[in-house]
Scaffold this active site. Sequence first.
Site, PDB file in Angstrom:
ATOM      1  N   LYS A 220      -3.673 -12.475  -4.222  1.00 20.01           N
ATOM      2  CA  LYS A 220      -2.678 -11.600  -3.569  1.00 20.01           C
ATOM      3  C   LYS A 220      -1.405 -12.395  -3.226  1.00 20.01           C
ATOM      4  CE  LYS A 220      -0.571  -8.668  -0.945  1.00 20.01           C
ATOM      5  NZ  LYS A 220      -0.046  -7.374  -1.220  1.00 20.01           N
ATOM      6  N   CYS A 274       6.331  -8.286   2.646  1.00 17.37           N
ATOM      7  CA  CYS A 274       5.291  -8.958   1.844  1.00 17.37           C
ATOM      8  C   CYS A 274       5.890 -10.128   1.078  1.00 17.37           C
ATOM      9  CB  CYS A 274       4.660  -7.973   0.870  1.00 17.37           C
ATOM     10  SG  CYS A 274       3.618  -6.762   1.681  1.00 17.37           S
TER      11      CYS A 274
HETATM   12  N1  LIG Z   1       2.495  -2.174   4.327  1.00 14.21           N
HETATM   13  C1  LIG Z   1       2.336  -2.565   3.064  1.00 14.21           C
HETATM   14  O1  LIG Z   1       3.006  -2.087   2.163  1.00 14.21           O
HETATM   15  C2  LIG Z   1       1.287  -3.594   2.712  1.00 14.21           C
HETATM   16  C3  LIG Z   1       0.957  -3.767   1.358  1.00 14.21           C
HETATM   17  C4  LIG Z   1      -0.033  -4.670   1.028  1.00 14.21           C
HETATM   18  C5  LIG Z   1      -0.660  -5.412   2.041  1.00 14.21           C
HETATM   19  N2  LIG Z   1      -0.294  -5.257   3.343  1.00 14.21           N
HETATM   20  C6  LIG Z   1      -0.985  -6.062   4.351  1.00 14.21           C
HETATM   21  O2  LIG Z   1      -1.877  -5.230   5.078  1.00 14.21           O
HETATM   22  C7  LIG Z   1      -1.991  -5.690   6.437  1.00 14.21           C
HETATM   23  C8  LIG Z   1      -1.638  -4.562   7.382  1.00 14.21           C
HETATM   24  O3  LIG Z   1      -0.290  -4.209   7.134  1.00 14.21           O
HETATM   25  P1  LIG Z   1       0.344  -2.833   7.641  1.00 14.21           P
HETATM   26  O4  LIG Z   1       1.626  -2.674   6.914  1.00 14.21           O
HETATM   27  O5  LIG Z   1      -0.677  -1.746   7.597  1.00 14.21           O
HETATM   28  O6  LIG Z   1       0.635  -3.200   9.178  1.00 14.21           O
HETATM   29  P2  LIG Z   1       1.099  -2.201  10.315  1.00 14.21           P
HETATM   30  O7  LIG Z   1       1.854  -3.016  11.285  1.00 14.21           O
HETATM   31  O8  LIG Z   1       1.699  -0.972   9.728  1.00 14.21           O
HETATM   32  O9  LIG Z   1      -0.307  -1.741  10.975  1.00 14.21           O
HETATM   33  C9  LIG Z   1      -1.169  -2.597  11.628  1.00 14.21           C
HETATM   34  C10 LIG Z   1      -1.847  -1.819  12.749  1.00 14.21           C
HETATM   35  O10 LIG Z   1      -2.833  -2.671  13.329  1.00 14.21           O
HETATM   36  C11 LIG Z   1      -2.844  -2.430  14.742  1.00 14.21           C
HETATM   37  N3  LIG Z   1      -3.512  -3.564  15.374  1.00 14.21           N
HETATM   38  C12 LIG Z   1      -3.053  -4.818  15.595  1.00 14.21           C
HETATM   39  N4  LIG Z   1      -4.030  -5.575  16.133  1.00 14.21           N
HETATM   40  C13 LIG Z   1      -5.122  -4.794  16.241  1.00 14.21           C
HETATM   41  C14 LIG Z   1      -6.440  -5.001  16.729  1.00 14.21           C
HETATM   42  N5  LIG Z   1      -6.848  -6.182  17.188  1.00 14.21           N
HETATM   43  N6  LIG Z   1      -7.302  -3.957  16.707  1.00 14.21           N
HETATM   44  C15 LIG Z   1      -6.909  -2.742  16.254  1.00 14.21           C
HETATM   45  N7  LIG Z   1      -5.676  -2.498  15.783  1.00 14.21           N
HETATM   46  C16 LIG Z   1      -4.796  -3.511  15.772  1.00 14.21           C
HETATM   47  C17 LIG Z   1      -1.378  -2.235  15.072  1.00 14.21           C
HETATM   48  O11 LIG Z   1      -1.208  -1.569  16.312  1.00 14.21           O
HETATM   49  C18 LIG Z   1      -0.888  -1.426  13.867  1.00 14.21           C
HETATM   50  O12 LIG Z   1      -1.004  -0.035  14.091  1.00 14.21           O
HETATM   51  C19 LIG Z   1      -1.060  -6.902   6.533  1.00 14.21           C
HETATM   52  O13 LIG Z   1      -1.802  -8.059   6.289  1.00 14.21           O
HETATM   53  C20 LIG Z   1      -0.076  -6.668   5.396  1.00 14.21           C
HETATM   54  O14 LIG Z   1       0.497  -7.870   4.947  1.00 14.21           O
HETATM   55  C21 LIG Z   1       0.647  -4.350   3.689  1.00 14.21           C
END
Ligand SMILES: NC(=O)c1ccc[n+]([C@@H]2O[C@H](COP(=O)([O-])OP(=O)(O)OC[C@H]3O[C@@H](n4cnc5c(N)ncnc54)[C@H](O)[C@@H]3O)[C@@H](O)[C@H]2O)c1
Length: 416
Positions: A220, A274
């Site tokens: 990734k 990202c």
């Molecule tokens: N958004 C994208 O396009 C994308 C694409 C590929 C990978 N990712 C990866 O996926 C992961 C999540 O990204 P995202 O965009 O969904 O993030 P985001 O910020 O949209 O969502 C994360 C959520 O997790 C919650 N959170 C934080 N700590 C927590 C805990 N201890 N318990 C419960 N909830 C908790 C936050 O309140 C938030 O709602 C990251 O590692 C990101 O790099 C994101």
Amino acid sequence: MNKQRQKIVVVGLGYIGLPTASILATRGHSVVGVDVKESTVATINSGKIHIVEPDLDVLVRSAVNSGNLKAVLVPEEGDTFILAVPTPFTQKSCADDKIPDLSFIDSATRSIAPHLREGNLIILESTSPVGTTEHIAELLAELRPDLVQSRAGSRSQLSVHLAHCPERVLPGHILRELVDNDRIIGGLNRASAEKARDLYKSFCNGGMHLTDARTAELAKLVENSSRDVNIAFANELSMICDRLGINVWELIELANRHPRVNILQPGPGVGGHCIAVDPWFIVAAAPKEARLIRAAREVNDSKPHWVLERVRSKAERFKNPVIGCLGLAFKANIDDLRESPALEITRELIRSGIGRVMACEPNVEEVRDDFPIYDLSQVLRDADILLVLVDHEEFKGIDRELLKEKVVIDTRGVWR
Ligand SMILES: NC(=O)c1ccc[n+]([C@@H]2O[C@H](COP(=O)([O-])OP(=O)(O)OC[C@H]3O[C@@H](n4cnc5c(N)ncnc54)[C@H](O)[C@@H]3O)[C@@H](O)[C@H]2O)c1
């Protein structure tokens, strides 16, 4: 109803966790979504959403109304646990390298630990540095020694399954890509990978590629680093061409006529959360070896400063220049401003006071209380300097006559 109906606990209900939880629920699983934010939990339980993603509102409403999805603040027991919490980087000071911040993964792991049972599956979907899945296993062994199985003559092992399945969806197309994309499934052992594959099979059509957790983690990071390095090459070319008085767009078009050359397009920098983040996880893990990856990050991070210098030098010929910034989003035809170099450049121009800044972003109505957004026609009428920062469709068809008296700095080649 799904034949292998499971109870699935999804921790983190953001851009990745919420669509995943909703799709699993609509495929017949019983899903408990966990988030630390009370407002997020309340919004989802009322069948609404707190993020912008096409068609997600309809999916969440139907998942909640079916009774298969509920949101809570604290995890509970289940068959499978999916972790989709943020993995940002942190930096002690500007001079220090950026290093991964695993605090969200640690707290999510701690929150599920008391609810685990023998045979459970834990899937880490967050983009993670190499070794994070092993780190979760070590943390769980500390928190739940009762789940550690000692075997005579071999290493002790957890009695839960653990896998890393990185998410690679594109915002704006998440619901389609969650189902259609291929999956890399990295197990801490083969049984874990197979168990994770069985779950993904319940809602994914893409290919399933089984490997070990460390390879999945690096795959990734490498995908996004590959994009970053290639964009850095284009950005570096744009700066070289500027020095040599050559049109970079024509240059790239000509070079790409070679059957084995495919140079990307330059821009004002690299945005989103990202591509601009993940390469640092590789640099942090192998600083001596990751020289090209680090250099690419530095080139891309330096591009907004280079653009600012170009504006400054052009502004010198005016007494009170009006600078029109066209576009604020991190890429074309979206409203996402996260980590956007266009937004960074616009804010910096406003701070610098070198002229009056008029920002135009057709996909956004306001940027909180920061600064006003102007209509394209107003900006085209009043600006002395036009700075194109995003290649939105709206900018492409502009009558070239309107640009005649203006100084144009086109970082995207919209009016090449
Ligand atoms: N958004 C994208 O396009 C994308 C694409 C590929 C990978 N990712 C990866 O996926 C992961 C999540 O990204 P995202 O965009 O969904 O993030 P985001 O910020 O949209 O969502 C994360 C959520 O997790 C919650 N959170 C934080 N700590 C927590 C805990 N201890 N318990 C419960 N909830 C908790 C936050 O309140 C938030 O709602 C990251 O590692 C990101 O790099 C994101």
